[in-house]
Design an enzyme around this catalytic site. Structure first.
Site, PDB file in Angstrom:
ATOM      1  N   ASP A  67      13.844  -6.557  -2.405  1.00  0.00           N
ATOM      2  CA  ASP A  67      12.503  -7.105  -2.251  1.00  0.00           C
ATOM      3  C   ASP A  67      11.904  -6.404  -1.046  1.00  0.00           C
ATOM      4  O   ASP A  67      12.314  -6.634   0.088  1.00  0.00           O
ATOM      5  CB  ASP A  67      12.572  -8.619  -2.019  1.00  0.00           C
ATOM      6  N   SER A 147      -0.693   4.378  -3.448  1.00  0.00           N
ATOM      7  CA  SER A 147      -1.859   3.546  -3.190  1.00  0.00           C
ATOM      8  C   SER A 147      -2.570   3.323  -4.527  1.00  0.00           C
ATOM      9  O   SER A 147      -1.925   2.987  -5.522  1.00  0.00           O
ATOM     10  CB  SER A 147      -2.774   4.200  -2.141  1.00  0.00           C
ATOM     11  N   TYR A 161      -5.511  -7.004  -3.050  1.00  0.00           N
ATOM     12  CA  TYR A 161      -5.047  -5.721  -3.578  1.00  0.00           C
ATOM     13  C   TYR A 161      -5.852  -4.571  -2.980  1.00  0.00           C
ATOM     14  O   TYR A 161      -5.292  -3.554  -2.556  1.00  0.00           O
ATOM     15  CB  TYR A 161      -5.177  -5.727  -5.093  1.00  0.00           C
ATOM     16  N   LYS A 165      -4.249  -1.679  -0.605  1.00  0.00           N
ATOM     17  CA  LYS A 165      -4.265  -0.271  -0.994  1.00  0.00           C
ATOM     18  C   LYS A 165      -5.066   0.581  -0.006  1.00  0.00           C
ATOM     19  O   LYS A 165      -4.736   1.752   0.220  1.00  0.00           O
ATOM     20  CB  LYS A 165      -4.789  -0.128  -2.420  1.00  0.00           C
TER      21      LYS A 165
END
Length: 258
Positions: A67, A147, A161, A165
């Site tokens: 993880d 990315s 998100y 990124k």
């Protein structure tokens, strides 16, 4: 410099999120080009499946569950890589989770925190321990961070998100500045609409078909293939890209030109 097919013979590579999609395609390609690949994923079933495919194709690989949001697990991933294959030459930090889907005013902060934890913190942790190992070896190396086109052209309703990124691109630039004196190159790949389980799930959730949606995201009116992204990562891991660092390479079929 030769212009023959990119070779990674003798290299040791880590690929995170390598159970499915772009990560799996990247792990398979790096192995096909001669690298010994550590297939890492949080899901043992899919990670082992990728590893078995590489082995059945004649490559060298092992699976290590990780993880990437857990610092102890990331540290152990790099340590076990070195224990297994003796070194670390390159890494593709690909692990990510499905984007959030709500506008900022309605954001579920538990979801927001998890996206940031995996998609941004996870890349940072991988860089920390990968670069630390490469520095200790003293022979340089290559780190590729995955990315997204959302890192330069935001979409609404997925602020976590988008932020993550964008952050990956920033981390890539910072890493390149810090480590160029040590011949450790750090670059990013920015995929556009790539045909992965994550994209298919998003289409289903929004009742879109590829024929309806792809023309909005691609001048070719099709989704990209995971293997097309894998080629970029393989090139950035290889000596063919020896003069490239701090770069964000977009694979988006012209999406960013509009």
């Amino acid at each position: 410099m030769s212009f023959e097919a990119v070779s990674l013979e003798g290299r040791v590579a880590i690929v995170t999120g390598a159970g499915v999609g772009m990560g799996a395609a990247t792990a398979r390609l790096l192995a096909a080009r001669g690298a010994k690949v550590v297939v890492s994923d949080i899901n043992p079933e899919t990670g082992e499946a990728t590893t078995e495919q590489i082995l059945s194709d004649g490559g060298e690989a092992c699976f290590i569950k990780c993880d990437v949001a857990d610092e102890g697990q990331v540290e152990a991933l790099v340590a076990r890589t070195v224990e297994t294959f003796g070194k670390l030459d390159c890494a593709v930090n690909n692990a990510a989770i499905t984007p959030d889907t709500l506008p900022i005013a309605e954001a579920d902060m538990e979801v927001w925190d998890r996206v940031i934890a995996v998609d941004l913190r996870g890349v940072m942790l991988c860089m920390k321990y990968e670069i630390r190992q490469m520095l200790a070896q003293g022979n340089g190396g290559s780190v590729v961070n995955i990315s997204s086109v959302s890192g330069v052209r935001p979409q609404p309703n997925n602020s976590a998100y988008v932020a993550a990124k964008h952050g990956v691109i920033g981390l890539t630039k910072a890493g390149s500045l810090e480590n160029a004196p040590h011949n450790i190159r750090v670059n990013a790949v920015l995929p556009g609409a790539i045909d992965t389980p994550m994209l298919r799930a998003a289409l289903e959730a929004n009742n879109f078909t590829e024929a309806e949606f792809a023309p909005q995201l691609s001048l070719f009116s099709r989704f990209g293939k995971p293997e097309e992204v894998a080629e970029a990562s393989a090139w950035l891991c290889s000596d063919a890209s020896s003069y490239v660092t701090g770069h964000s390479m977009a694979l988006e079929a012209g999406y960013l030109t509009r």
